[in-house]
Design a protein around this motif. Structure first.
Motif, PDB file in Angstrom:
ATOM      1  N   GLN A   1      -8.963   4.732  41.335  1.00  0.00           N
ATOM      2  CA  GLN A   1     -10.148   3.932  41.006  1.00  0.00           C
ATOM      3  C   GLN A   1     -11.392   4.522  41.672  1.00  0.00           C
ATOM      4  OE1 GLN A   1      -9.080  -0.057  42.208  1.00  0.00           O
ATOM      5  NE2 GLN A   1      -7.255  -0.050  40.912  1.00  0.00           N
ATOM      6  N   GLN A   2     -11.223   4.964  42.908  1.00  0.00           N
ATOM      7  CA  GLN A   2     -12.328   5.610  43.620  1.00  0.00           C
ATOM      8  C   GLN A   2     -12.752   6.884  42.889  1.00  0.00           C
ATOM      9  OE1 GLN A   2     -11.413   6.368  47.747  1.00  0.00           O
ATOM     10  NE2 GLN A   2     -13.136   7.751  48.034  1.00  0.00           N
ATOM     11  N   PHE A   3     -11.776   7.655  42.443  1.00  0.00           N
ATOM     12  CA  PHE A   3     -12.077   8.865  41.674  1.00  0.00           C
ATOM     13  C   PHE A   3     -12.832   8.526  40.391  1.00  0.00           C
ATOM     14  CE2 PHE A   3     -10.529  11.136  37.879  1.00  0.00           C
ATOM     15  CZ  PHE A   3     -11.197  12.342  38.055  1.00  0.00           C
ATOM     16  N   SER A   4     -12.422   7.457  39.724  1.00  0.00           N
ATOM     17  CA  SER A   4     -13.068   7.048  38.478  1.00  0.00           C
ATOM     18  C   SER A   4     -14.545   6.741  38.692  1.00  0.00           C
ATOM     19  CB  SER A   4     -12.353   5.820  37.903  1.00  0.00           C
ATOM     20  OG  SER A   4     -12.950   5.414  36.698  1.00  0.00           O
ATOM     21  N   THR A   5     -14.855   6.076  39.787  1.00  0.00           N
ATOM     22  CA  THR A   5     -16.251   5.766  40.107  1.00  0.00           C
ATOM     23  C   THR A   5     -17.051   7.043  40.359  1.00  0.00           C
ATOM     24  OG1 THR A   5     -15.611   3.642  41.083  1.00  0.00           O
ATOM     25  CG2 THR A   5     -17.766   4.523  41.696  1.00  0.00           C
ATOM     26  N   ILE A   6     -16.441   7.989  41.066  1.00  0.00           N
ATOM     27  CA  ILE A   6     -17.105   9.269  41.329  1.00  0.00           C
ATOM     28  C   ILE A   6     -17.383  10.003  40.024  1.00  0.00           C
ATOM     29  CG2 ILE A   6     -16.748  11.582  42.301  1.00  0.00           C
ATOM     30  CD1 ILE A   6     -15.247  10.225  44.613  1.00  0.00           C
ATOM     31  N   LEU A   7     -16.390  10.028  39.140  1.00  0.00           N
ATOM     32  CA  LEU A   7     -16.565  10.716  37.860  1.00  0.00           C
ATOM     33  C   LEU A   7     -17.678  10.058  37.045  1.00  0.00           C
ATOM     34  CD1 LEU A   7     -15.268  13.116  36.393  1.00  0.00           C
ATOM     35  CD2 LEU A   7     -13.797  11.491  35.191  1.00  0.00           C
ATOM     36  N   SER A   8     -17.759   8.741  37.096  1.00  0.00           N
ATOM     37  CA  SER A   8     -18.839   8.027  36.408  1.00  0.00           C
ATOM     38  C   SER A   8     -20.197   8.450  36.942  1.00  0.00           C
ATOM     39  CB  SER A   8     -18.673   6.512  36.584  1.00  0.00           C
ATOM     40  OG  SER A   8     -17.471   6.049  36.038  1.00  0.00           O
ATOM     41  N   ASN A   9     -20.291   8.581  38.261  1.00  0.00           N
ATOM     42  CA  ASN A   9     -21.555   8.979  38.880  1.00  0.00           C
ATOM     43  C   ASN A   9     -21.950  10.399  38.477  1.00  0.00           C
ATOM     44  OD1 ASN A   9     -21.627   6.503  40.164  1.00  0.00           O
ATOM     45  ND2 ASN A   9     -20.774   7.273  42.081  1.00  0.00           N
ATOM     46  N   ILE A  10     -20.958  11.276  38.378  1.00  0.00           N
ATOM     47  CA  ILE A  10     -21.233  12.650  37.951  1.00  0.00           C
ATOM     48  C   ILE A  10     -21.754  12.657  36.518  1.00  0.00           C
ATOM     49  CG2 ILE A  10     -20.139  14.865  37.371  1.00  0.00           C
ATOM     50  CD1 ILE A  10     -18.232  14.322  39.763  1.00  0.00           C
ATOM     51  N   HIS A  11     -21.092  11.905  35.663  1.00  0.00           N
ATOM     52  CA  HIS A  11     -21.456  11.879  34.247  1.00  0.00           C
ATOM     53  C   HIS A  11     -22.753  11.126  33.976  1.00  0.00           C
ATOM     54  CE1 HIS A  11     -16.968  12.562  33.054  1.00  0.00           C
ATOM     55  NE2 HIS A  11     -17.572  13.668  33.444  1.00  0.00           N
ATOM     56  N   ALA A  12     -23.268  10.449  34.964  1.00  0.00           N
ATOM     57  CA  ALA A  12     -24.542   9.744  34.786  1.00  0.00           C
ATOM     58  C   ALA A  12     -25.731  10.704  34.798  1.00  0.00           C
ATOM     59  CB  ALA A  12     -24.715   8.692  35.879  1.00  0.00           C
ATOM     60  N   ILE A  13     -25.496  11.957  35.230  1.00  0.00           N
ATOM     61  CA  ILE A  13     -26.579  12.932  35.350  1.00  0.00           C
ATOM     62  C   ILE A  13     -26.807  13.641  34.019  1.00  0.00           C
ATOM     63  CG2 ILE A  13     -27.399  14.986  36.561  1.00  0.00           C
ATOM     64  CD1 ILE A  13     -27.163  12.540  38.340  1.00  0.00           C
ATOM     65  N   ASN A  14     -28.024  13.541  33.503  1.00  0.00           N
ATOM     66  CA  ASN A  14     -28.402  14.267  32.290  1.00  0.00           C
ATOM     67  C   ASN A  14     -28.510  15.754  32.625  1.00  0.00           C
ATOM     68  OD1 ASN A  14     -29.982  15.446  30.119  1.00  0.00           O
ATOM     69  ND2 ASN A  14     -30.520  13.355  29.522  1.00  0.00           N
TER      70      ASN A  14
ATOM     71  N   THR B   1     -21.616   8.317  25.097  1.00  0.00           N
ATOM     72  CA  THR B   1     -22.799   8.413  25.950  1.00  0.00           C
ATOM     73  C   THR B   1     -23.840   9.311  25.292  1.00  0.00           C
ATOM     74  OG1 THR B   1     -21.415   8.205  27.919  1.00  0.00           O
ATOM     75  CG2 THR B   1     -23.637   9.046  28.247  1.00  0.00           C
ATOM     76  N   PRO B   2     -25.071   8.841  25.112  1.00  0.00           N
ATOM     77  CA  PRO B   2     -26.100   9.685  24.494  1.00  0.00           C
ATOM     78  C   PRO B   2     -26.491  10.844  25.405  1.00  0.00           C
ATOM     79  CG  PRO B   2     -27.071   7.665  25.347  1.00  0.00           C
ATOM     80  CD  PRO B   2     -25.583   7.512  25.472  1.00  0.00           C
ATOM     81  N   ASN B   3     -26.876  11.951  24.787  1.00  0.00           N
ATOM     82  CA  ASN B   3     -27.317  13.154  25.497  1.00  0.00           C
ATOM     83  C   ASN B   3     -26.146  13.846  26.203  1.00  0.00           C
ATOM     84  OD1 ASN B   3     -30.072  12.587  24.830  1.00  0.00           O
ATOM     85  ND2 ASN B   3     -30.136  11.139  26.545  1.00  0.00           N
ATOM     86  N   GLN B   4     -26.331  15.124  26.439  1.00  0.00           N
ATOM     87  CA  GLN B   4     -25.321  15.898  27.157  1.00  0.00           C
ATOM     88  C   GLN B   4     -25.386  15.561  28.644  1.00  0.00           C
ATOM     89  OE1 GLN B   4     -23.188  18.710  25.304  1.00  0.00           O
ATOM     90  NE2 GLN B   4     -23.573  16.739  24.339  1.00  0.00           N
ATOM     91  N   ARG B   5     -24.234  15.515  29.265  1.00  0.00           N
ATOM     92  CA  ARG B   5     -24.154  15.147  30.675  1.00  0.00           C
ATOM     93  C   ARG B   5     -23.519  16.281  31.483  1.00  0.00           C
ATOM     94  NH1 ARG B   5     -26.063   9.855  31.436  1.00  0.00           N
ATOM     95  NH2 ARG B   5     -26.906   9.297  29.384  1.00  0.00           N
ATOM     96  N   VAL B   6     -23.663  16.182  32.784  1.00  0.00           N
ATOM     97  CA  VAL B   6     -23.005  17.141  33.662  1.00  0.00           C
ATOM     98  C   VAL B   6     -21.517  16.808  33.707  1.00  0.00           C
ATOM     99  CG1 VAL B   6     -22.791  17.974  36.032  1.00  0.00           C
ATOM    100  CG2 VAL B   6     -25.056  17.527  35.066  1.00  0.00           C
ATOM    101  N   CYS B   7     -20.690  17.794  33.399  1.00  0.00           N
ATOM    102  CA  CYS B   7     -19.237  17.625  33.440  1.00  0.00           C
ATOM    103  C   CYS B   7     -18.627  18.654  34.387  1.00  0.00           C
ATOM    104  CB  CYS B   7     -18.633  17.796  32.049  1.00  0.00           C
ATOM    105  SG  CYS B   7     -19.088  16.498  30.887  1.00  0.00           S
ATOM    106  N   HIS B   8     -17.618  18.255  35.117  1.00  0.00           N
ATOM    107  CA  HIS B   8     -16.933  19.166  36.034  1.00  0.00           C
ATOM    108  C   HIS B   8     -16.331  20.337  35.269  1.00  0.00           C
ATOM    109  CE1 HIS B   8     -13.523  20.693  38.410  1.00  0.00           C
ATOM    110  NE2 HIS B   8     -14.181  20.297  39.488  1.00  0.00           N
TER     111      HIS B   8
END
Length: 284
Positions: free
Chosen positions: A103-116, A174-181
């Motif tokens: 769950q902690q990882f999921s929150t981190i991944l959400s934060n990463i993907h929030a970046i345009n 999610t609209p627009n391209q996001r930062v992905c690992h």
């Protein structure tokens, strides 16, 4: 052996330039994308990475560190050829990892993907150059179609349907391209039990893509524990997702494997069965 000696010499030259001293002989690792030395200096452990393909691999990791310092290894030194970062102590996430850590990882991944990702041009590059559209990004995968056709597991009509489907992916949630690992899997997720901190490593594939790209690996497995993990990830992930696009990326990964000597020549039956399992996506 000669190459290893040359890499070791380059590694030691780098340390001399930055005036670091080795505490003991380094551990050498030769991976697909990097030459790696794990070493100790001043009683601390570090990782030295030398990019095999291009300086963009280094640039990407530096950008990742600038964007996500709390989730990435600290960088001590870098130039166009190599990078030195802290060694992350902890355990890789696995099937028996406690749910709250996933769950902690999921929150981190959400934060990463929030970046345009629109402000980071290097994230829109691949080995063949800059891609201005998703079609440019997937061109290498389209070259696998003759190999798939020769396997005769799907018809000529279905080959055309597959190509059409790949060229027209489902929309992202999610609209627009996001930062992905770009390379999310348990080996790249490290949890330190003492600090309760999760660190993501191996950021050389960080890219400008849809967030769904980082999740298809979890979605593909039918293992009961992975299915449960994936449900937990989606439950605590706070960005909208399109499951059809996640499935699409899984199909794209299967198509890409047809150019792999290991997968295509040694495992053709398993690979063909994987493609057939996705046929409902492009023939509906």
């Amino acid at each position: 052996m000669i190459q290893q000696v040359n890499h070791l010499s380059q590694f030691k030259n780098t340390l001399r330039k930055i005036q670091w001293k080795l505490n003991n002989p380094p551990q050498f690792l030769n991976t697909h994308r990097h030459i790696i030395f794990k070493f100790s200096s001043d009683k601390k452990t570090f990782i030295y990475r030398k990019a095999k393909f291009s300086s963009d691999q280094i640039k990407r990791q530096v950008i990742a560190n600038q964007l996500f310092k709390e989730y990435t290894p600290k960088i001590l030194f870098y130039n166009d050829d190599c990078i030195i970062e802290e060694y992350i102590i902890g355990q890789n996430l696995h099937l028996n990892t406690e749910p709250h850590i996933w769950q902690q990882f999921s929150t981190i991944l959400s934060n990463i993907h929030a970046i345009n990702s629109s402000n980071y041009g290097v994230l829109k590059t691949i080995s063949s150059g800059i891609y201005n559209s998703f079609k440019d990004f997937i061109k290498p995968d389209l070259q696998k179609f003759p190999i798939i056709y020769n396997q005769k597991v799907i018809s000529s009509k279905e080959i055309k349907q597959l190509e059409e489907y790949i060229l027209n992916p489902p929309p992202s949630g999610t609209p627009n391209q996001r930062v992905c690992h770009g390379d999310i899997w348990p080996a790249n997720i490290i949890y330190n039990k003492k600090t309760s901190k999760i660190t993501l490593i191996d950021w050389e594939n960080i890219s400008s893509l849809s967030p769904e790209y980082d999740l298809y690996g979890f979605s593909e497995s039918t293992h009961p524990k992975v299915v449960k993990i994936y449900k937990d990830i989606k439950k605590y992930y706070n960005q909208p997702l399109n499951q059809e696009l996640i499935d699409y990326y899984g199909l794209l990964f299967i198509v890409s494997r047809y150019s792999s000597v290991t997968d295509y020549q040694q495992k053709p039956i398993a690979l063909n069965n994987a493609l057939l399992s996705k046929k409902h996506l492009f023939t509906k």
